[in-house]
Design an enzyme around this catalytic site. Structure first.
Site, PDB file in Angstrom:
ATOM      1  N   CYS B  87       0.715  -1.176   0.121  1.00 35.86           N
ATOM      2  CA  CYS B  87       0.137   0.000   0.169  1.00 35.86           C
ATOM      3  C   CYS B  87       0.862   1.175   0.039  1.00 35.86           C
ATOM      4  CB  CYS B  87      -1.055   0.096   1.224  1.00 35.86           C
ATOM      5  SG  CYS B  87      -2.120   0.993   1.107  1.00 35.86           S
ATOM      6  N   HIS B 195      -3.631  -5.759   0.857  1.00 36.46           N
ATOM      7  CA  HIS B 195      -2.945  -5.875   2.015  1.00 36.46           C
ATOM      8  C   HIS B 195      -2.713  -7.545   2.432  1.00 36.46           C
ATOM      9  CE1 HIS B 195      -2.615  -1.899   3.828  1.00 36.46           C
ATOM     10  NE2 HIS B 195      -3.511  -1.614   2.878  1.00 36.46           N
ATOM     11  N   GLU B 197      -1.179  -8.861   4.794  1.00 39.58           N
ATOM     12  CA  GLU B 197      -1.174  -8.953   6.394  1.00 39.58           C
ATOM     13  C   GLU B 197      -2.446  -9.103   7.154  1.00 39.58           C
ATOM     14  OE1 GLU B 197      -0.541  -6.318   4.690  1.00 39.58           O
ATOM     15  OE2 GLU B 197      -0.833  -4.420   5.966  1.00 39.58           O
TER      16      GLU B 197
END
Lengths: 77, 224
Positions: B87, B195, B197
């Site tokens: 990002c 994302h 994660e």
């Protein structure tokens, strides 16, 4: 010494901000606006004698991203 | 295995990324402040996290890319350390020249915050080795400036060299050729807007991101 740096998106790079401004102008009833491109104006207050090369380097290294933007330097006394 | 997460003023996914690194590597990453000029010696894995570094002043990622620590990240990348920019981290990597192209304002003008469908384009990279080529996965996105741009010659080169790691499988932000993640020439630096994660535990609703980190660890172990 002052310098004004005009940073604009290159032709062909989509400008959603300009497009939104365009729509807003039309919404206000302004006809005849063919296109809107938004850019940035950065004003630098520089030590006298700052070289053109240094100002140009400032533009290339930080003020503009030359992948997507053009810049123009306008010096004022 | 040594990992680090870079922290800029305005980073907000740094701790999530640290959790993902720790889960995959078994040890806590060093949290490295943007003013630091050195990274731990023989660093294996560096995360450049999401967020709004320096409030997105000037351009997203522009100020962070010129912060002292990014010189150290570039040196580590040259040595072959894995660098993952997510990002805002992707924006920082393009602004710093570690990856080609730039990330423009989303074509629709809106901040996009939702899960999106992705296709794994290149499953040969260290980052994607645990996925199958063409596999459909879903990661969350949350960005305003995720519209990937590069000139046609650069895009052709990226495609030809297998450097498009991930592609959007739906309309998201207007990215050129629906590119969601790109690799550097050597294949040890990946920048991506989605994302991974945020989808590493069942409680997250998906574990699609887990294999990205697991694959990296596998790649590092294979090197050792």
């Amino acid at each position: 010494m002052k310098a004004r740096i005009f940073v604009t998106l290159k032709g062909g790079v989509l400008d959603p901000q300009g497009r939104a401004i365009h729509h807003a102008l039309e919404g206000l009833g302004f006809g005849g606006v063919n296109d809107v491109r938004a850019g940035k104006l950065i004003e630098l207050d520089l030590a006298d004698g700052t070289s053109d090369e240094d100002i140009d380097a400032m533009c290339r290294k930080l003020l503009a991203n030359t992948v997507i933007e053009n810049y123009r330097i306008e010096k004022a006394a | 295995m040594k990992s680090a997460v870079i922290v800029f003023p305005g980073s907000n996914c740094d701790r999530d990324l640290a959790v993902a690194f720790e889960a995959a590597t078994g040890s806590k990453p060093a949290m490295v402040w943007h003013r630091d000029t050195e990274l731990p010696d023989d660093i294996d894995l560096i995360g450049v996290p999401g967020g709004f570094s320096y409030g997105d002043y000037l351009r997203s990622g522009a100020m962070a890319a010129r912060s002292p620590v990014m010189q150290a990240v570039a040196r580590a990348a040259d040595r072959g350390a894995f660098v993952l920019g997510i990002c805002n981290g992707f924006q920082v990597l393009t602004e710093s020249g570690l990856l080609p192209g730039a990330l423009l304002r989303n074509a629709g003008g809106h901040f996009v915050c939702r899960d999106v469908a992705l296709t794994v384009e290149n499953a040969q990279s260290a980052f994607t080795s645990r996925y199958a080529a063409g596999e459909a996965i879903r990661f969350p996105v949350a960005h305003h400036d995720g519209n990937y741009f590069a000139d046609d010659a650069t895009l052709d080169r990226l495609e030809g060299e297998g450097r498009v790691a991930l592609r959007y499988a739906e309309s998201v932000n207007g990215s050129a050729r629906a590119i969601a993640g790109v690799l550097n020439e050597a294949g040890n630096v990946l920048g991506m807007m989605p994302h991974p994660e945020r989808v590493i535990e069942p409680a997250h609703g998906s574990t699609d991101g887990q294999r990205l980190f697991a694959g990296l660890v596998e790649g590092l172990l294979a090197r050792a």
